[in-house]
Write a protein that holds these residues in place. Structure first.
Motif, PDB file in Angstrom:
ATOM      1  N   GLN A  71       0.819  -1.208   0.000  1.00 24.77           N
ATOM      2  CA  GLN A  71       0.000   0.000   0.000  1.00 24.77           C
ATOM      3  C   GLN A  71       0.852   1.257   0.000  1.00 24.77           C
ATOM      4  O   GLN A  71       0.611   2.190  -0.769  1.00 24.77           O
ATOM      5  N   THR A  75       1.108   4.090  -2.999  1.00 23.51           N
ATOM      6  CA  THR A  75       0.682   5.469  -2.744  1.00 23.51           C
ATOM      7  C   THR A  75       1.847   6.449  -2.871  1.00 23.51           C
ATOM      8  O   THR A  75       1.645   7.591  -3.306  1.00 23.51           O
ATOM      9  N   HIS A 101      -6.328   0.982  -3.163  1.00 22.80           N
ATOM     10  CA  HIS A 101      -7.547   0.874  -2.363  1.00 22.80           C
ATOM     11  C   HIS A 101      -7.796  -0.545  -1.877  1.00 22.80           C
ATOM     12  O   HIS A 101      -8.376  -0.725  -0.794  1.00 22.80           O
ATOM     13  N   THR A 104      -5.524  -0.534   1.136  1.00 20.87           N
ATOM     14  CA  THR A 104      -5.997   0.396   2.153  1.00 20.87           C
ATOM     15  C   THR A 104      -7.197  -0.171   2.897  1.00 20.87           C
ATOM     16  O   THR A 104      -7.300  -0.052   4.131  1.00 20.87           O
ATOM     17  N   GLU A 105      -8.120  -0.795   2.160  1.00 24.55           N
ATOM     18  CA  GLU A 105      -9.284  -1.409   2.796  1.00 24.55           C
ATOM     19  C   GLU A 105      -8.877  -2.625   3.638  1.00 24.55           C
ATOM     20  O   GLU A 105      -9.533  -2.940   4.636  1.00 24.55           O
ATOM     21  N   SER A 148     -12.352  -6.675   0.433  1.00 23.33           N
ATOM     22  CA  SER A 148     -11.780  -5.454  -0.142  1.00 23.33           C
ATOM     23  C   SER A 148     -12.025  -5.393  -1.646  1.00 23.33           C
ATOM     24  O   SER A 148     -12.362  -4.335  -2.192  1.00 23.33           O
ATOM     25  N   VAL A 152     -14.239  -2.545  -3.840  1.00 24.75           N
ATOM     26  CA  VAL A 152     -13.615  -1.606  -4.778  1.00 24.75           C
ATOM     27  C   VAL A 152     -13.877  -1.973  -6.239  1.00 24.75           C
ATOM     28  O   VAL A 152     -14.071  -1.088  -7.083  1.00 24.75           O
ATOM     29  N   ARG A 176      -8.823   9.037  -7.142  1.00 29.46           N
ATOM     30  CA  ARG A 176      -9.996   8.179  -7.320  1.00 29.46           C
ATOM     31  C   ARG A 176     -11.202   8.956  -7.821  1.00 29.46           C
ATOM     32  O   ARG A 176     -11.912   8.500  -8.733  1.00 29.46           O
ATOM     33  N   ARG A 189     -19.238   4.139  -2.895  1.00 24.68           N
ATOM     34  CA  ARG A 189     -18.091   4.353  -2.006  1.00 24.68           C
ATOM     35  C   ARG A 189     -18.543   4.786  -0.621  1.00 24.68           C
ATOM     36  O   ARG A 189     -18.087   4.252   0.393  1.00 24.68           O
ATOM     37  N   HIS A 193     -18.039   2.555   2.761  1.00 20.23           N
ATOM     38  CA  HIS A 193     -17.254   3.127   3.855  1.00 20.23           C
ATOM     39  C   HIS A 193     -18.052   3.137   5.154  1.00 20.23           C
ATOM     40  O   HIS A 193     -17.518   2.823   6.221  1.00 20.23           O
ATOM     41  N   THR A 242      -9.428   6.580   6.971  1.00 21.84           N
ATOM     42  CA  THR A 242      -9.561   6.192   5.564  1.00 21.84           C
ATOM     43  C   THR A 242     -11.001   6.318   5.093  1.00 21.84           C
ATOM     44  O   THR A 242     -11.276   6.742   3.964  1.00 21.84           O
TER      45      THR A 242
END
Length: 313
Positions: A71, A75, A101, A104-105, A148, A152, A176, A189, A193, A242
């Motif tokens: 990740q 990034t 993502h 990140t998730e 995840s 996404v 994004r 999204r 979230h 996040t």
């Protein structure tokens, strides 16, 4: 003017000076190299010793470390691209964003699973060996990735269905919201979230309040157990950012439009870098067993472990 188009205008009109851009990139790259160097040593220590390979707690931990390395690397590449190239091909941007993502998730979900494992170990230790096996741990890791991906990947199907073919050959500032710009993606999204936020918070409260009570009632080194739990909770709180990052960035844009690039930089450090810095401290360097084997590994490489470990303890 909508927020997305407004954000593009702000970035163009208030881009950093050369010195500020270099400073920000040096800070990000230095932090990334330092954290990844620590994580590489943790991975080597894990691979060299069977005691870790058969322990669900360490398997989840090392999955978190590997996930964080992927990740953070992705990034940081995106961060450098935003300054060096500014705009890149949409198709390439989609690949970067999806990997960023996914990982990140994964992080808060992995931490939630570690919270459950810790709860079982402390509150129902007699069933820990039965409930937390290596096979089940690998299944849990697979489920983390599946959740995840399912969160996404629909964005990709939406963009394929709603955007013209020439859009994928164009160049954009790789964020994004600028690529997955459909209203369906934005609503999906926000919904995902909120769902993840509620689930992880429920796991956090249910597991860690029970652990805190157990730590207070237990004999022995309860203070250290409570400190570890608080650090774990702090990391989860950072990861929760996040899920509110889009709303936070929108609020910062509305409050500080001329300082928006600086606000994005601070958000990036707090949301993306800081949680990955806490992870090796909480689960690697503060764990007595892992710390002992890590010292042996550093000594075998001719590195002074006292100098390396004192910085993080």
């Amino acid at each position: 003017m909508n927020v997305s188009s407004a954000n593009v205008t702000v970035v163009v009109h208030y881009r950093d000076s050369f010195l500020k851009a270099v400073t920000k990139n040096v800070i990000v790259v230095a932090l990334g190299i330092s954290i990844n160097y620590i994580n590489v040593n943790l991975i080597h220590t894990f691979r060299r010793h069977q005691v870790f390979n058969m322990n669900p707690r360490y398997i989840l931990f090392i999955h978190l470390v590997v996930n964080d390395m992927i990740q953070m690397t992705v990034t940081i590449i995106l961060f450098l691209i935003s300054y060096i190239l500014y705009r890149i091909n949409v198709s390439l941007c989609c690949v970067f964003i999806l990997f960023a993502h996914f990982t990140t998730e994964n992080t808060p979900l992995n931490l939630a699973c570690m919270a459950v494992e810790c709860y079982i170990a402390i509150c129902i230790p007699l069933r820990h060996g039965q409930l937390c096996t290596v096979k089940r741990t690998h299944i849990v890791i697979g489920l983390i990735w599946a959740m995840s991906v399912l969160s996404v990947l629909p964005d990709l199907f939406i963009i394929l269905a709603t955007e013209p073919l020439q859009f994928f050959h164009s160049r954009v500032f790789c964020r994004r919201d600028y690529v997955f710009r459909s209203s369906y993606s934005l609503r999906k999204r926000d919904a995902s979230h909120i769902l993840f936020l509620v689930v992880v918070w429920l796991v956090l409260f249910c597991a860690y309040f029970r652990i805190l009570f157990a730590a207070k009632a237990a004999d022995g080194d309860a203070k250290k157990a409570r400190n570890t739990i608080l650090l774990h909770g702090f990391q989860l709180l950072l990861c929760m950012l996040t899920y509110i990052a889009p709303a936070l960035k929108k609020a910062l844009f509305e409050r500080f439009p001329k300082q928006y690039s600086h606000s994005l930089f601070v958000c990036y450090i707090i949301i993306q870098i800081l949680p990955r810095f806490v992870s090796p401290i909480v689960y690697g360097l503060r764990d007595q067993t892992f710390r002992r084997y890590l010292k042996r590994y550093l000594l075998s490489r001719g590195i002074n472990p006292q100098t390396t470990l004192k910085v993080y303890t």
